[in-house]
Write an enzyme that holds these catalytic residues in place. Structure first.
Site, PDB file in Angstrom:
ATOM      1  N   ASP A   1      40.821  41.266  45.718  1.00  0.00           N
ATOM      2  CA  ASP A   1      42.066  41.912  46.142  1.00  0.00           C
ATOM      3  C   ASP A   1      42.148  43.354  45.628  1.00  0.00           C
ATOM      4  O   ASP A   1      41.444  43.747  44.703  1.00  0.00           O
ATOM      5  CB  ASP A   1      43.261  41.125  45.622  1.00  0.00           C
ATOM      6  CG  ASP A   1      43.325  41.099  44.100  1.00  0.00           C
ATOM      7  OD1 ASP A   1      42.274  40.837  43.470  1.00  0.00           O
ATOM      8  OD2 ASP A   1      44.400  41.356  43.527  1.00  0.00           O
ATOM      9  N   GLU A   2      43.032  44.112  46.247  1.00  0.00           N
ATOM     10  CA  GLU A   2      43.409  45.460  45.796  1.00  0.00           C
ATOM     11  C   GLU A   2      42.186  46.324  45.474  1.00  0.00           C
ATOM     12  O   GLU A   2      42.090  46.937  44.418  1.00  0.00           O
ATOM     13  CB  GLU A   2      44.338  45.370  44.581  1.00  0.00           C
ATOM     14  CG  GLU A   2      45.643  44.657  44.881  1.00  0.00           C
ATOM     15  CD  GLU A   2      46.560  44.563  43.681  1.00  0.00           C
ATOM     16  OE1 GLU A   2      47.785  44.701  43.858  1.00  0.00           O
ATOM     17  OE2 GLU A   2      46.067  44.351  42.555  1.00  0.00           O
TER      18      GLU A   2
END
Length: 554
Positions: A344-345
């Protein structure tokens, strides 16, 4: 001298309630008859959490012998399971926490006790703990017949882990009576048939943003067992710190905050084994490539450059050698079939401004988005080669779903609607919508947690089966050993019932009427067991009581 274990002032009223409730049930009514609204304990409710799948009860009170023993049968044979034996001793300590102080000094005839033995029958001696392990059980607490002075308590289960869930329920049926100073089971006879709604019922614990001592992690695991949660998602490592020992690459834990804020291999083994004794799997996570700056404290070559410290360097085989080494060492510790690879991110901007990475991208005709995909898929291949099923945060699905390995479990977090899309494409999914199940969002009240539905938007039965369950997430930016339990509880219990109990039984129609008083009762049960659970209805989670009052009304 014989003791009167009934409550003369309420017995007739309670009996009438049972009769009337039975009529309502027969008519399919969802109404709940309540006692005096000023009463802190509504005796018309069943104070079990999470609510069992099926149960009946009566209006009799049975007294439990403080010298309660147990018999164990597995597969029709004798012998004993260390897991069950250990659990029985734990729960006996919980059940008789008060009475053991008094009854050793009192001469009470053995015949005054109705229940002197708990019989535990397990149909299989297989103690492997994996996703989908059978946790069903039945529990009987009743007199042997209408005229018997002896009652029986029996737990039957297909696995030792079902027996553990039955022991938890039995412990919740047992209450200490301060008048007689005995442990009693009210509303007997009890007939309970129970099983979880979802196979995955998790809690994420983040030990990178703040280190949590091993004993604190154990306390969290212990409290999870009270709510019948069965997966601790251990977010061990992130950009802030790398506290875990990795023998193959021993410099990695130079990324720990300090030398004393670390987990040895032995610590990790201890946590995994402690959890297994409570029927809880540990799913470990390394969040790559974007949440891994701490890796470079020990091995700076993992950084693309001193000014570009994450994502990890996608161009070097050394990066993937380290990933493989970590997973090889972790596979020796964590037997659970799921492993979380994060994903993620991932902000890839600095890859474009790092000369050797930029050149590599050009040589391979890749964009930074392509390189992100390449990294995730290569990490998945490594995990699968070590017999793990990869779990990735939803960005990987949102960005390149068609390229993900079909084994991938998509972990939702950004918002609603992801699991319906994931299962429509044949992926399994874990629900953790941050709007309702992120415990670091302390302004999210218990009822929003409770009313969240992992199957929302999924009507096809075959697709519903692809939702493994859900997980509440305790991110630790503003949580450490001083406040982690009161931030987790009791809101995690609200999600636990959603994940365990029948959907119809947790209908939103009766949330305030029936769930709230039961959750308040469970919160008080947690505090009696030493868990620092916060009041249920305060505006912000983990805030202290607003003034004097009963535990059951805060």
């Amino acid at each position: 001298m014989a003791f009167d274990y009934t409550k003369p002032d309420t017995k007739s009223l309670v009996t009438a309630i049972y009769i009337f409730s039975a009529i309502l049930c027969a008519l399919g009514s969802s109404q709940t008859l309540r006692l005096d609204s000023s009463s802190k304990i509504d005796e018309s409710l069943v104070y079990l959490w999470p609510l069992p799948s099926q149960f009946t009860f009566g209006n009799e009170t049975l007294v439990v012998d403080p010298d309660l023993s147990f018999s164990f049968e597995v597969g029709g044979n004798g012998g004993v399971s260390a897991i069950v034996k250990d659990a029985f001793e734990r729960y006996r300590g919980i059940i008789f926490k008060h009475s053991s102080r008094f009854l050793r000094f009192r001469s009470i005839r053995k015949s005054a006790y109705d229940i002197s033995k708990l019989r535990i029958i397990v149909r299989s001696d297989d103690e492997a703990l994996q996703l989908g392990t059978d946790e069903s059980y039945s529990l009987l607490v009743a007199r042997k017949n209408d005229h018997s002075i002896i009652a029986e308590a029996t737990i039957e289960a297909n696995s030792v882990y079902g027996a553990l869930r039955g022991l938890e329920t039995f412990s919740q049926l047992c209450s200490f009576d301060y008048g007689t100073k005995t442990v009693q089971v009210y509303k007997a006879p009890w007939y309970i048939q129970d099983k979880p709604r979802f196979s995955y019922r998790g809690l994420l614990l983040d030990t990178s943003r703040h280190y949590l001592p091993v004993d604190v992690i154990k306390q969290v695991i212990e409290s999870m067992s009270y709510a019948k949660l069965n997966v601790l998602h251990w977010h061990i490592i992130d950009e802030q710190s790398f506290p875990l020992e990795v023998p193959t690459y021993p410099n990695l834990w130079k990324g720990a905050y300090t030398k004393s804020e670390r987990y040895t291999v032995e610590d990790a083994y201890e946590i995994v084994n402690f959890a297994k004794m409570r029927g809880i799997n540990i799913m470990a996570e390394i969040d790559i490539p974007g949440h891994a700056e701490s890796w470079g404290a020990g091995y700076p070559d993992l950084w693309p450059s001193p000014s570009c410290r994450e994502p990890l360097d996608v161009t070097k085989n050394f990066t993937f050698d380290v990933v493989s080494g970590i997973l090889t060492d972790m596979r020796k510790i964590f037997p659970f079939e799921l492993f979380h690879l994060g994903g993620d991110e991932v902000n890839t901007d600095c890859w474009n401004f790092t000369p050797h990475v930029k050149q590599w991208l050009q040589d391979h005709n890749m964009t930074t988005k392509d390189a992100y995909q390449y990294f995730v898929l290569r990490a998945q291949e490594i995990a699968i080669s070590k017999s793990w099923i990869p779990v990735n945060w939803e960005e990987t699905f949102n960005t390149f779903a068609e390229k993900l390995n079909p084994l991938t479990v998509v972990h939702n977090w950004l918002g609603p609607g992801v699991c319906p899309k994931a299962v429509a494409k044949g992926f399994k999914c874990i629900f953790s919508n941050q709007g309702v199940w992120y415990l670091d969002h302390i302004d999210v009240p218990w009822d929003r947690v409770y009313n969240a539905e992992p199957l929302e938007g999924i009507t096809d039965a075959s697709k519903q089966k692809l939702v493994l369950g859900g997980e509440v997430c305790m991110w630790a930016e503003v949580v450490d050993a001083s406040n982690v339990q009161q931030t987790i509880w009791p809101r995690a219990a609200a999600a636990a019932e959603r994940l365990w109990s029948n959907r119809d039984a947790t209908s939103t129609r009766n949330t305030t009427v029936t769930a709230l008083p039961r959750l308040q009762y469970f919160r008080c049960l947690l505090t009696r067991r030493g868990v620092q659970a916060a009041p249920v209805t305060n505006k912000n989670a983990r805030s202290p009581p607003s003034g004097p009052g009963s535990c059951y009304e805060q």
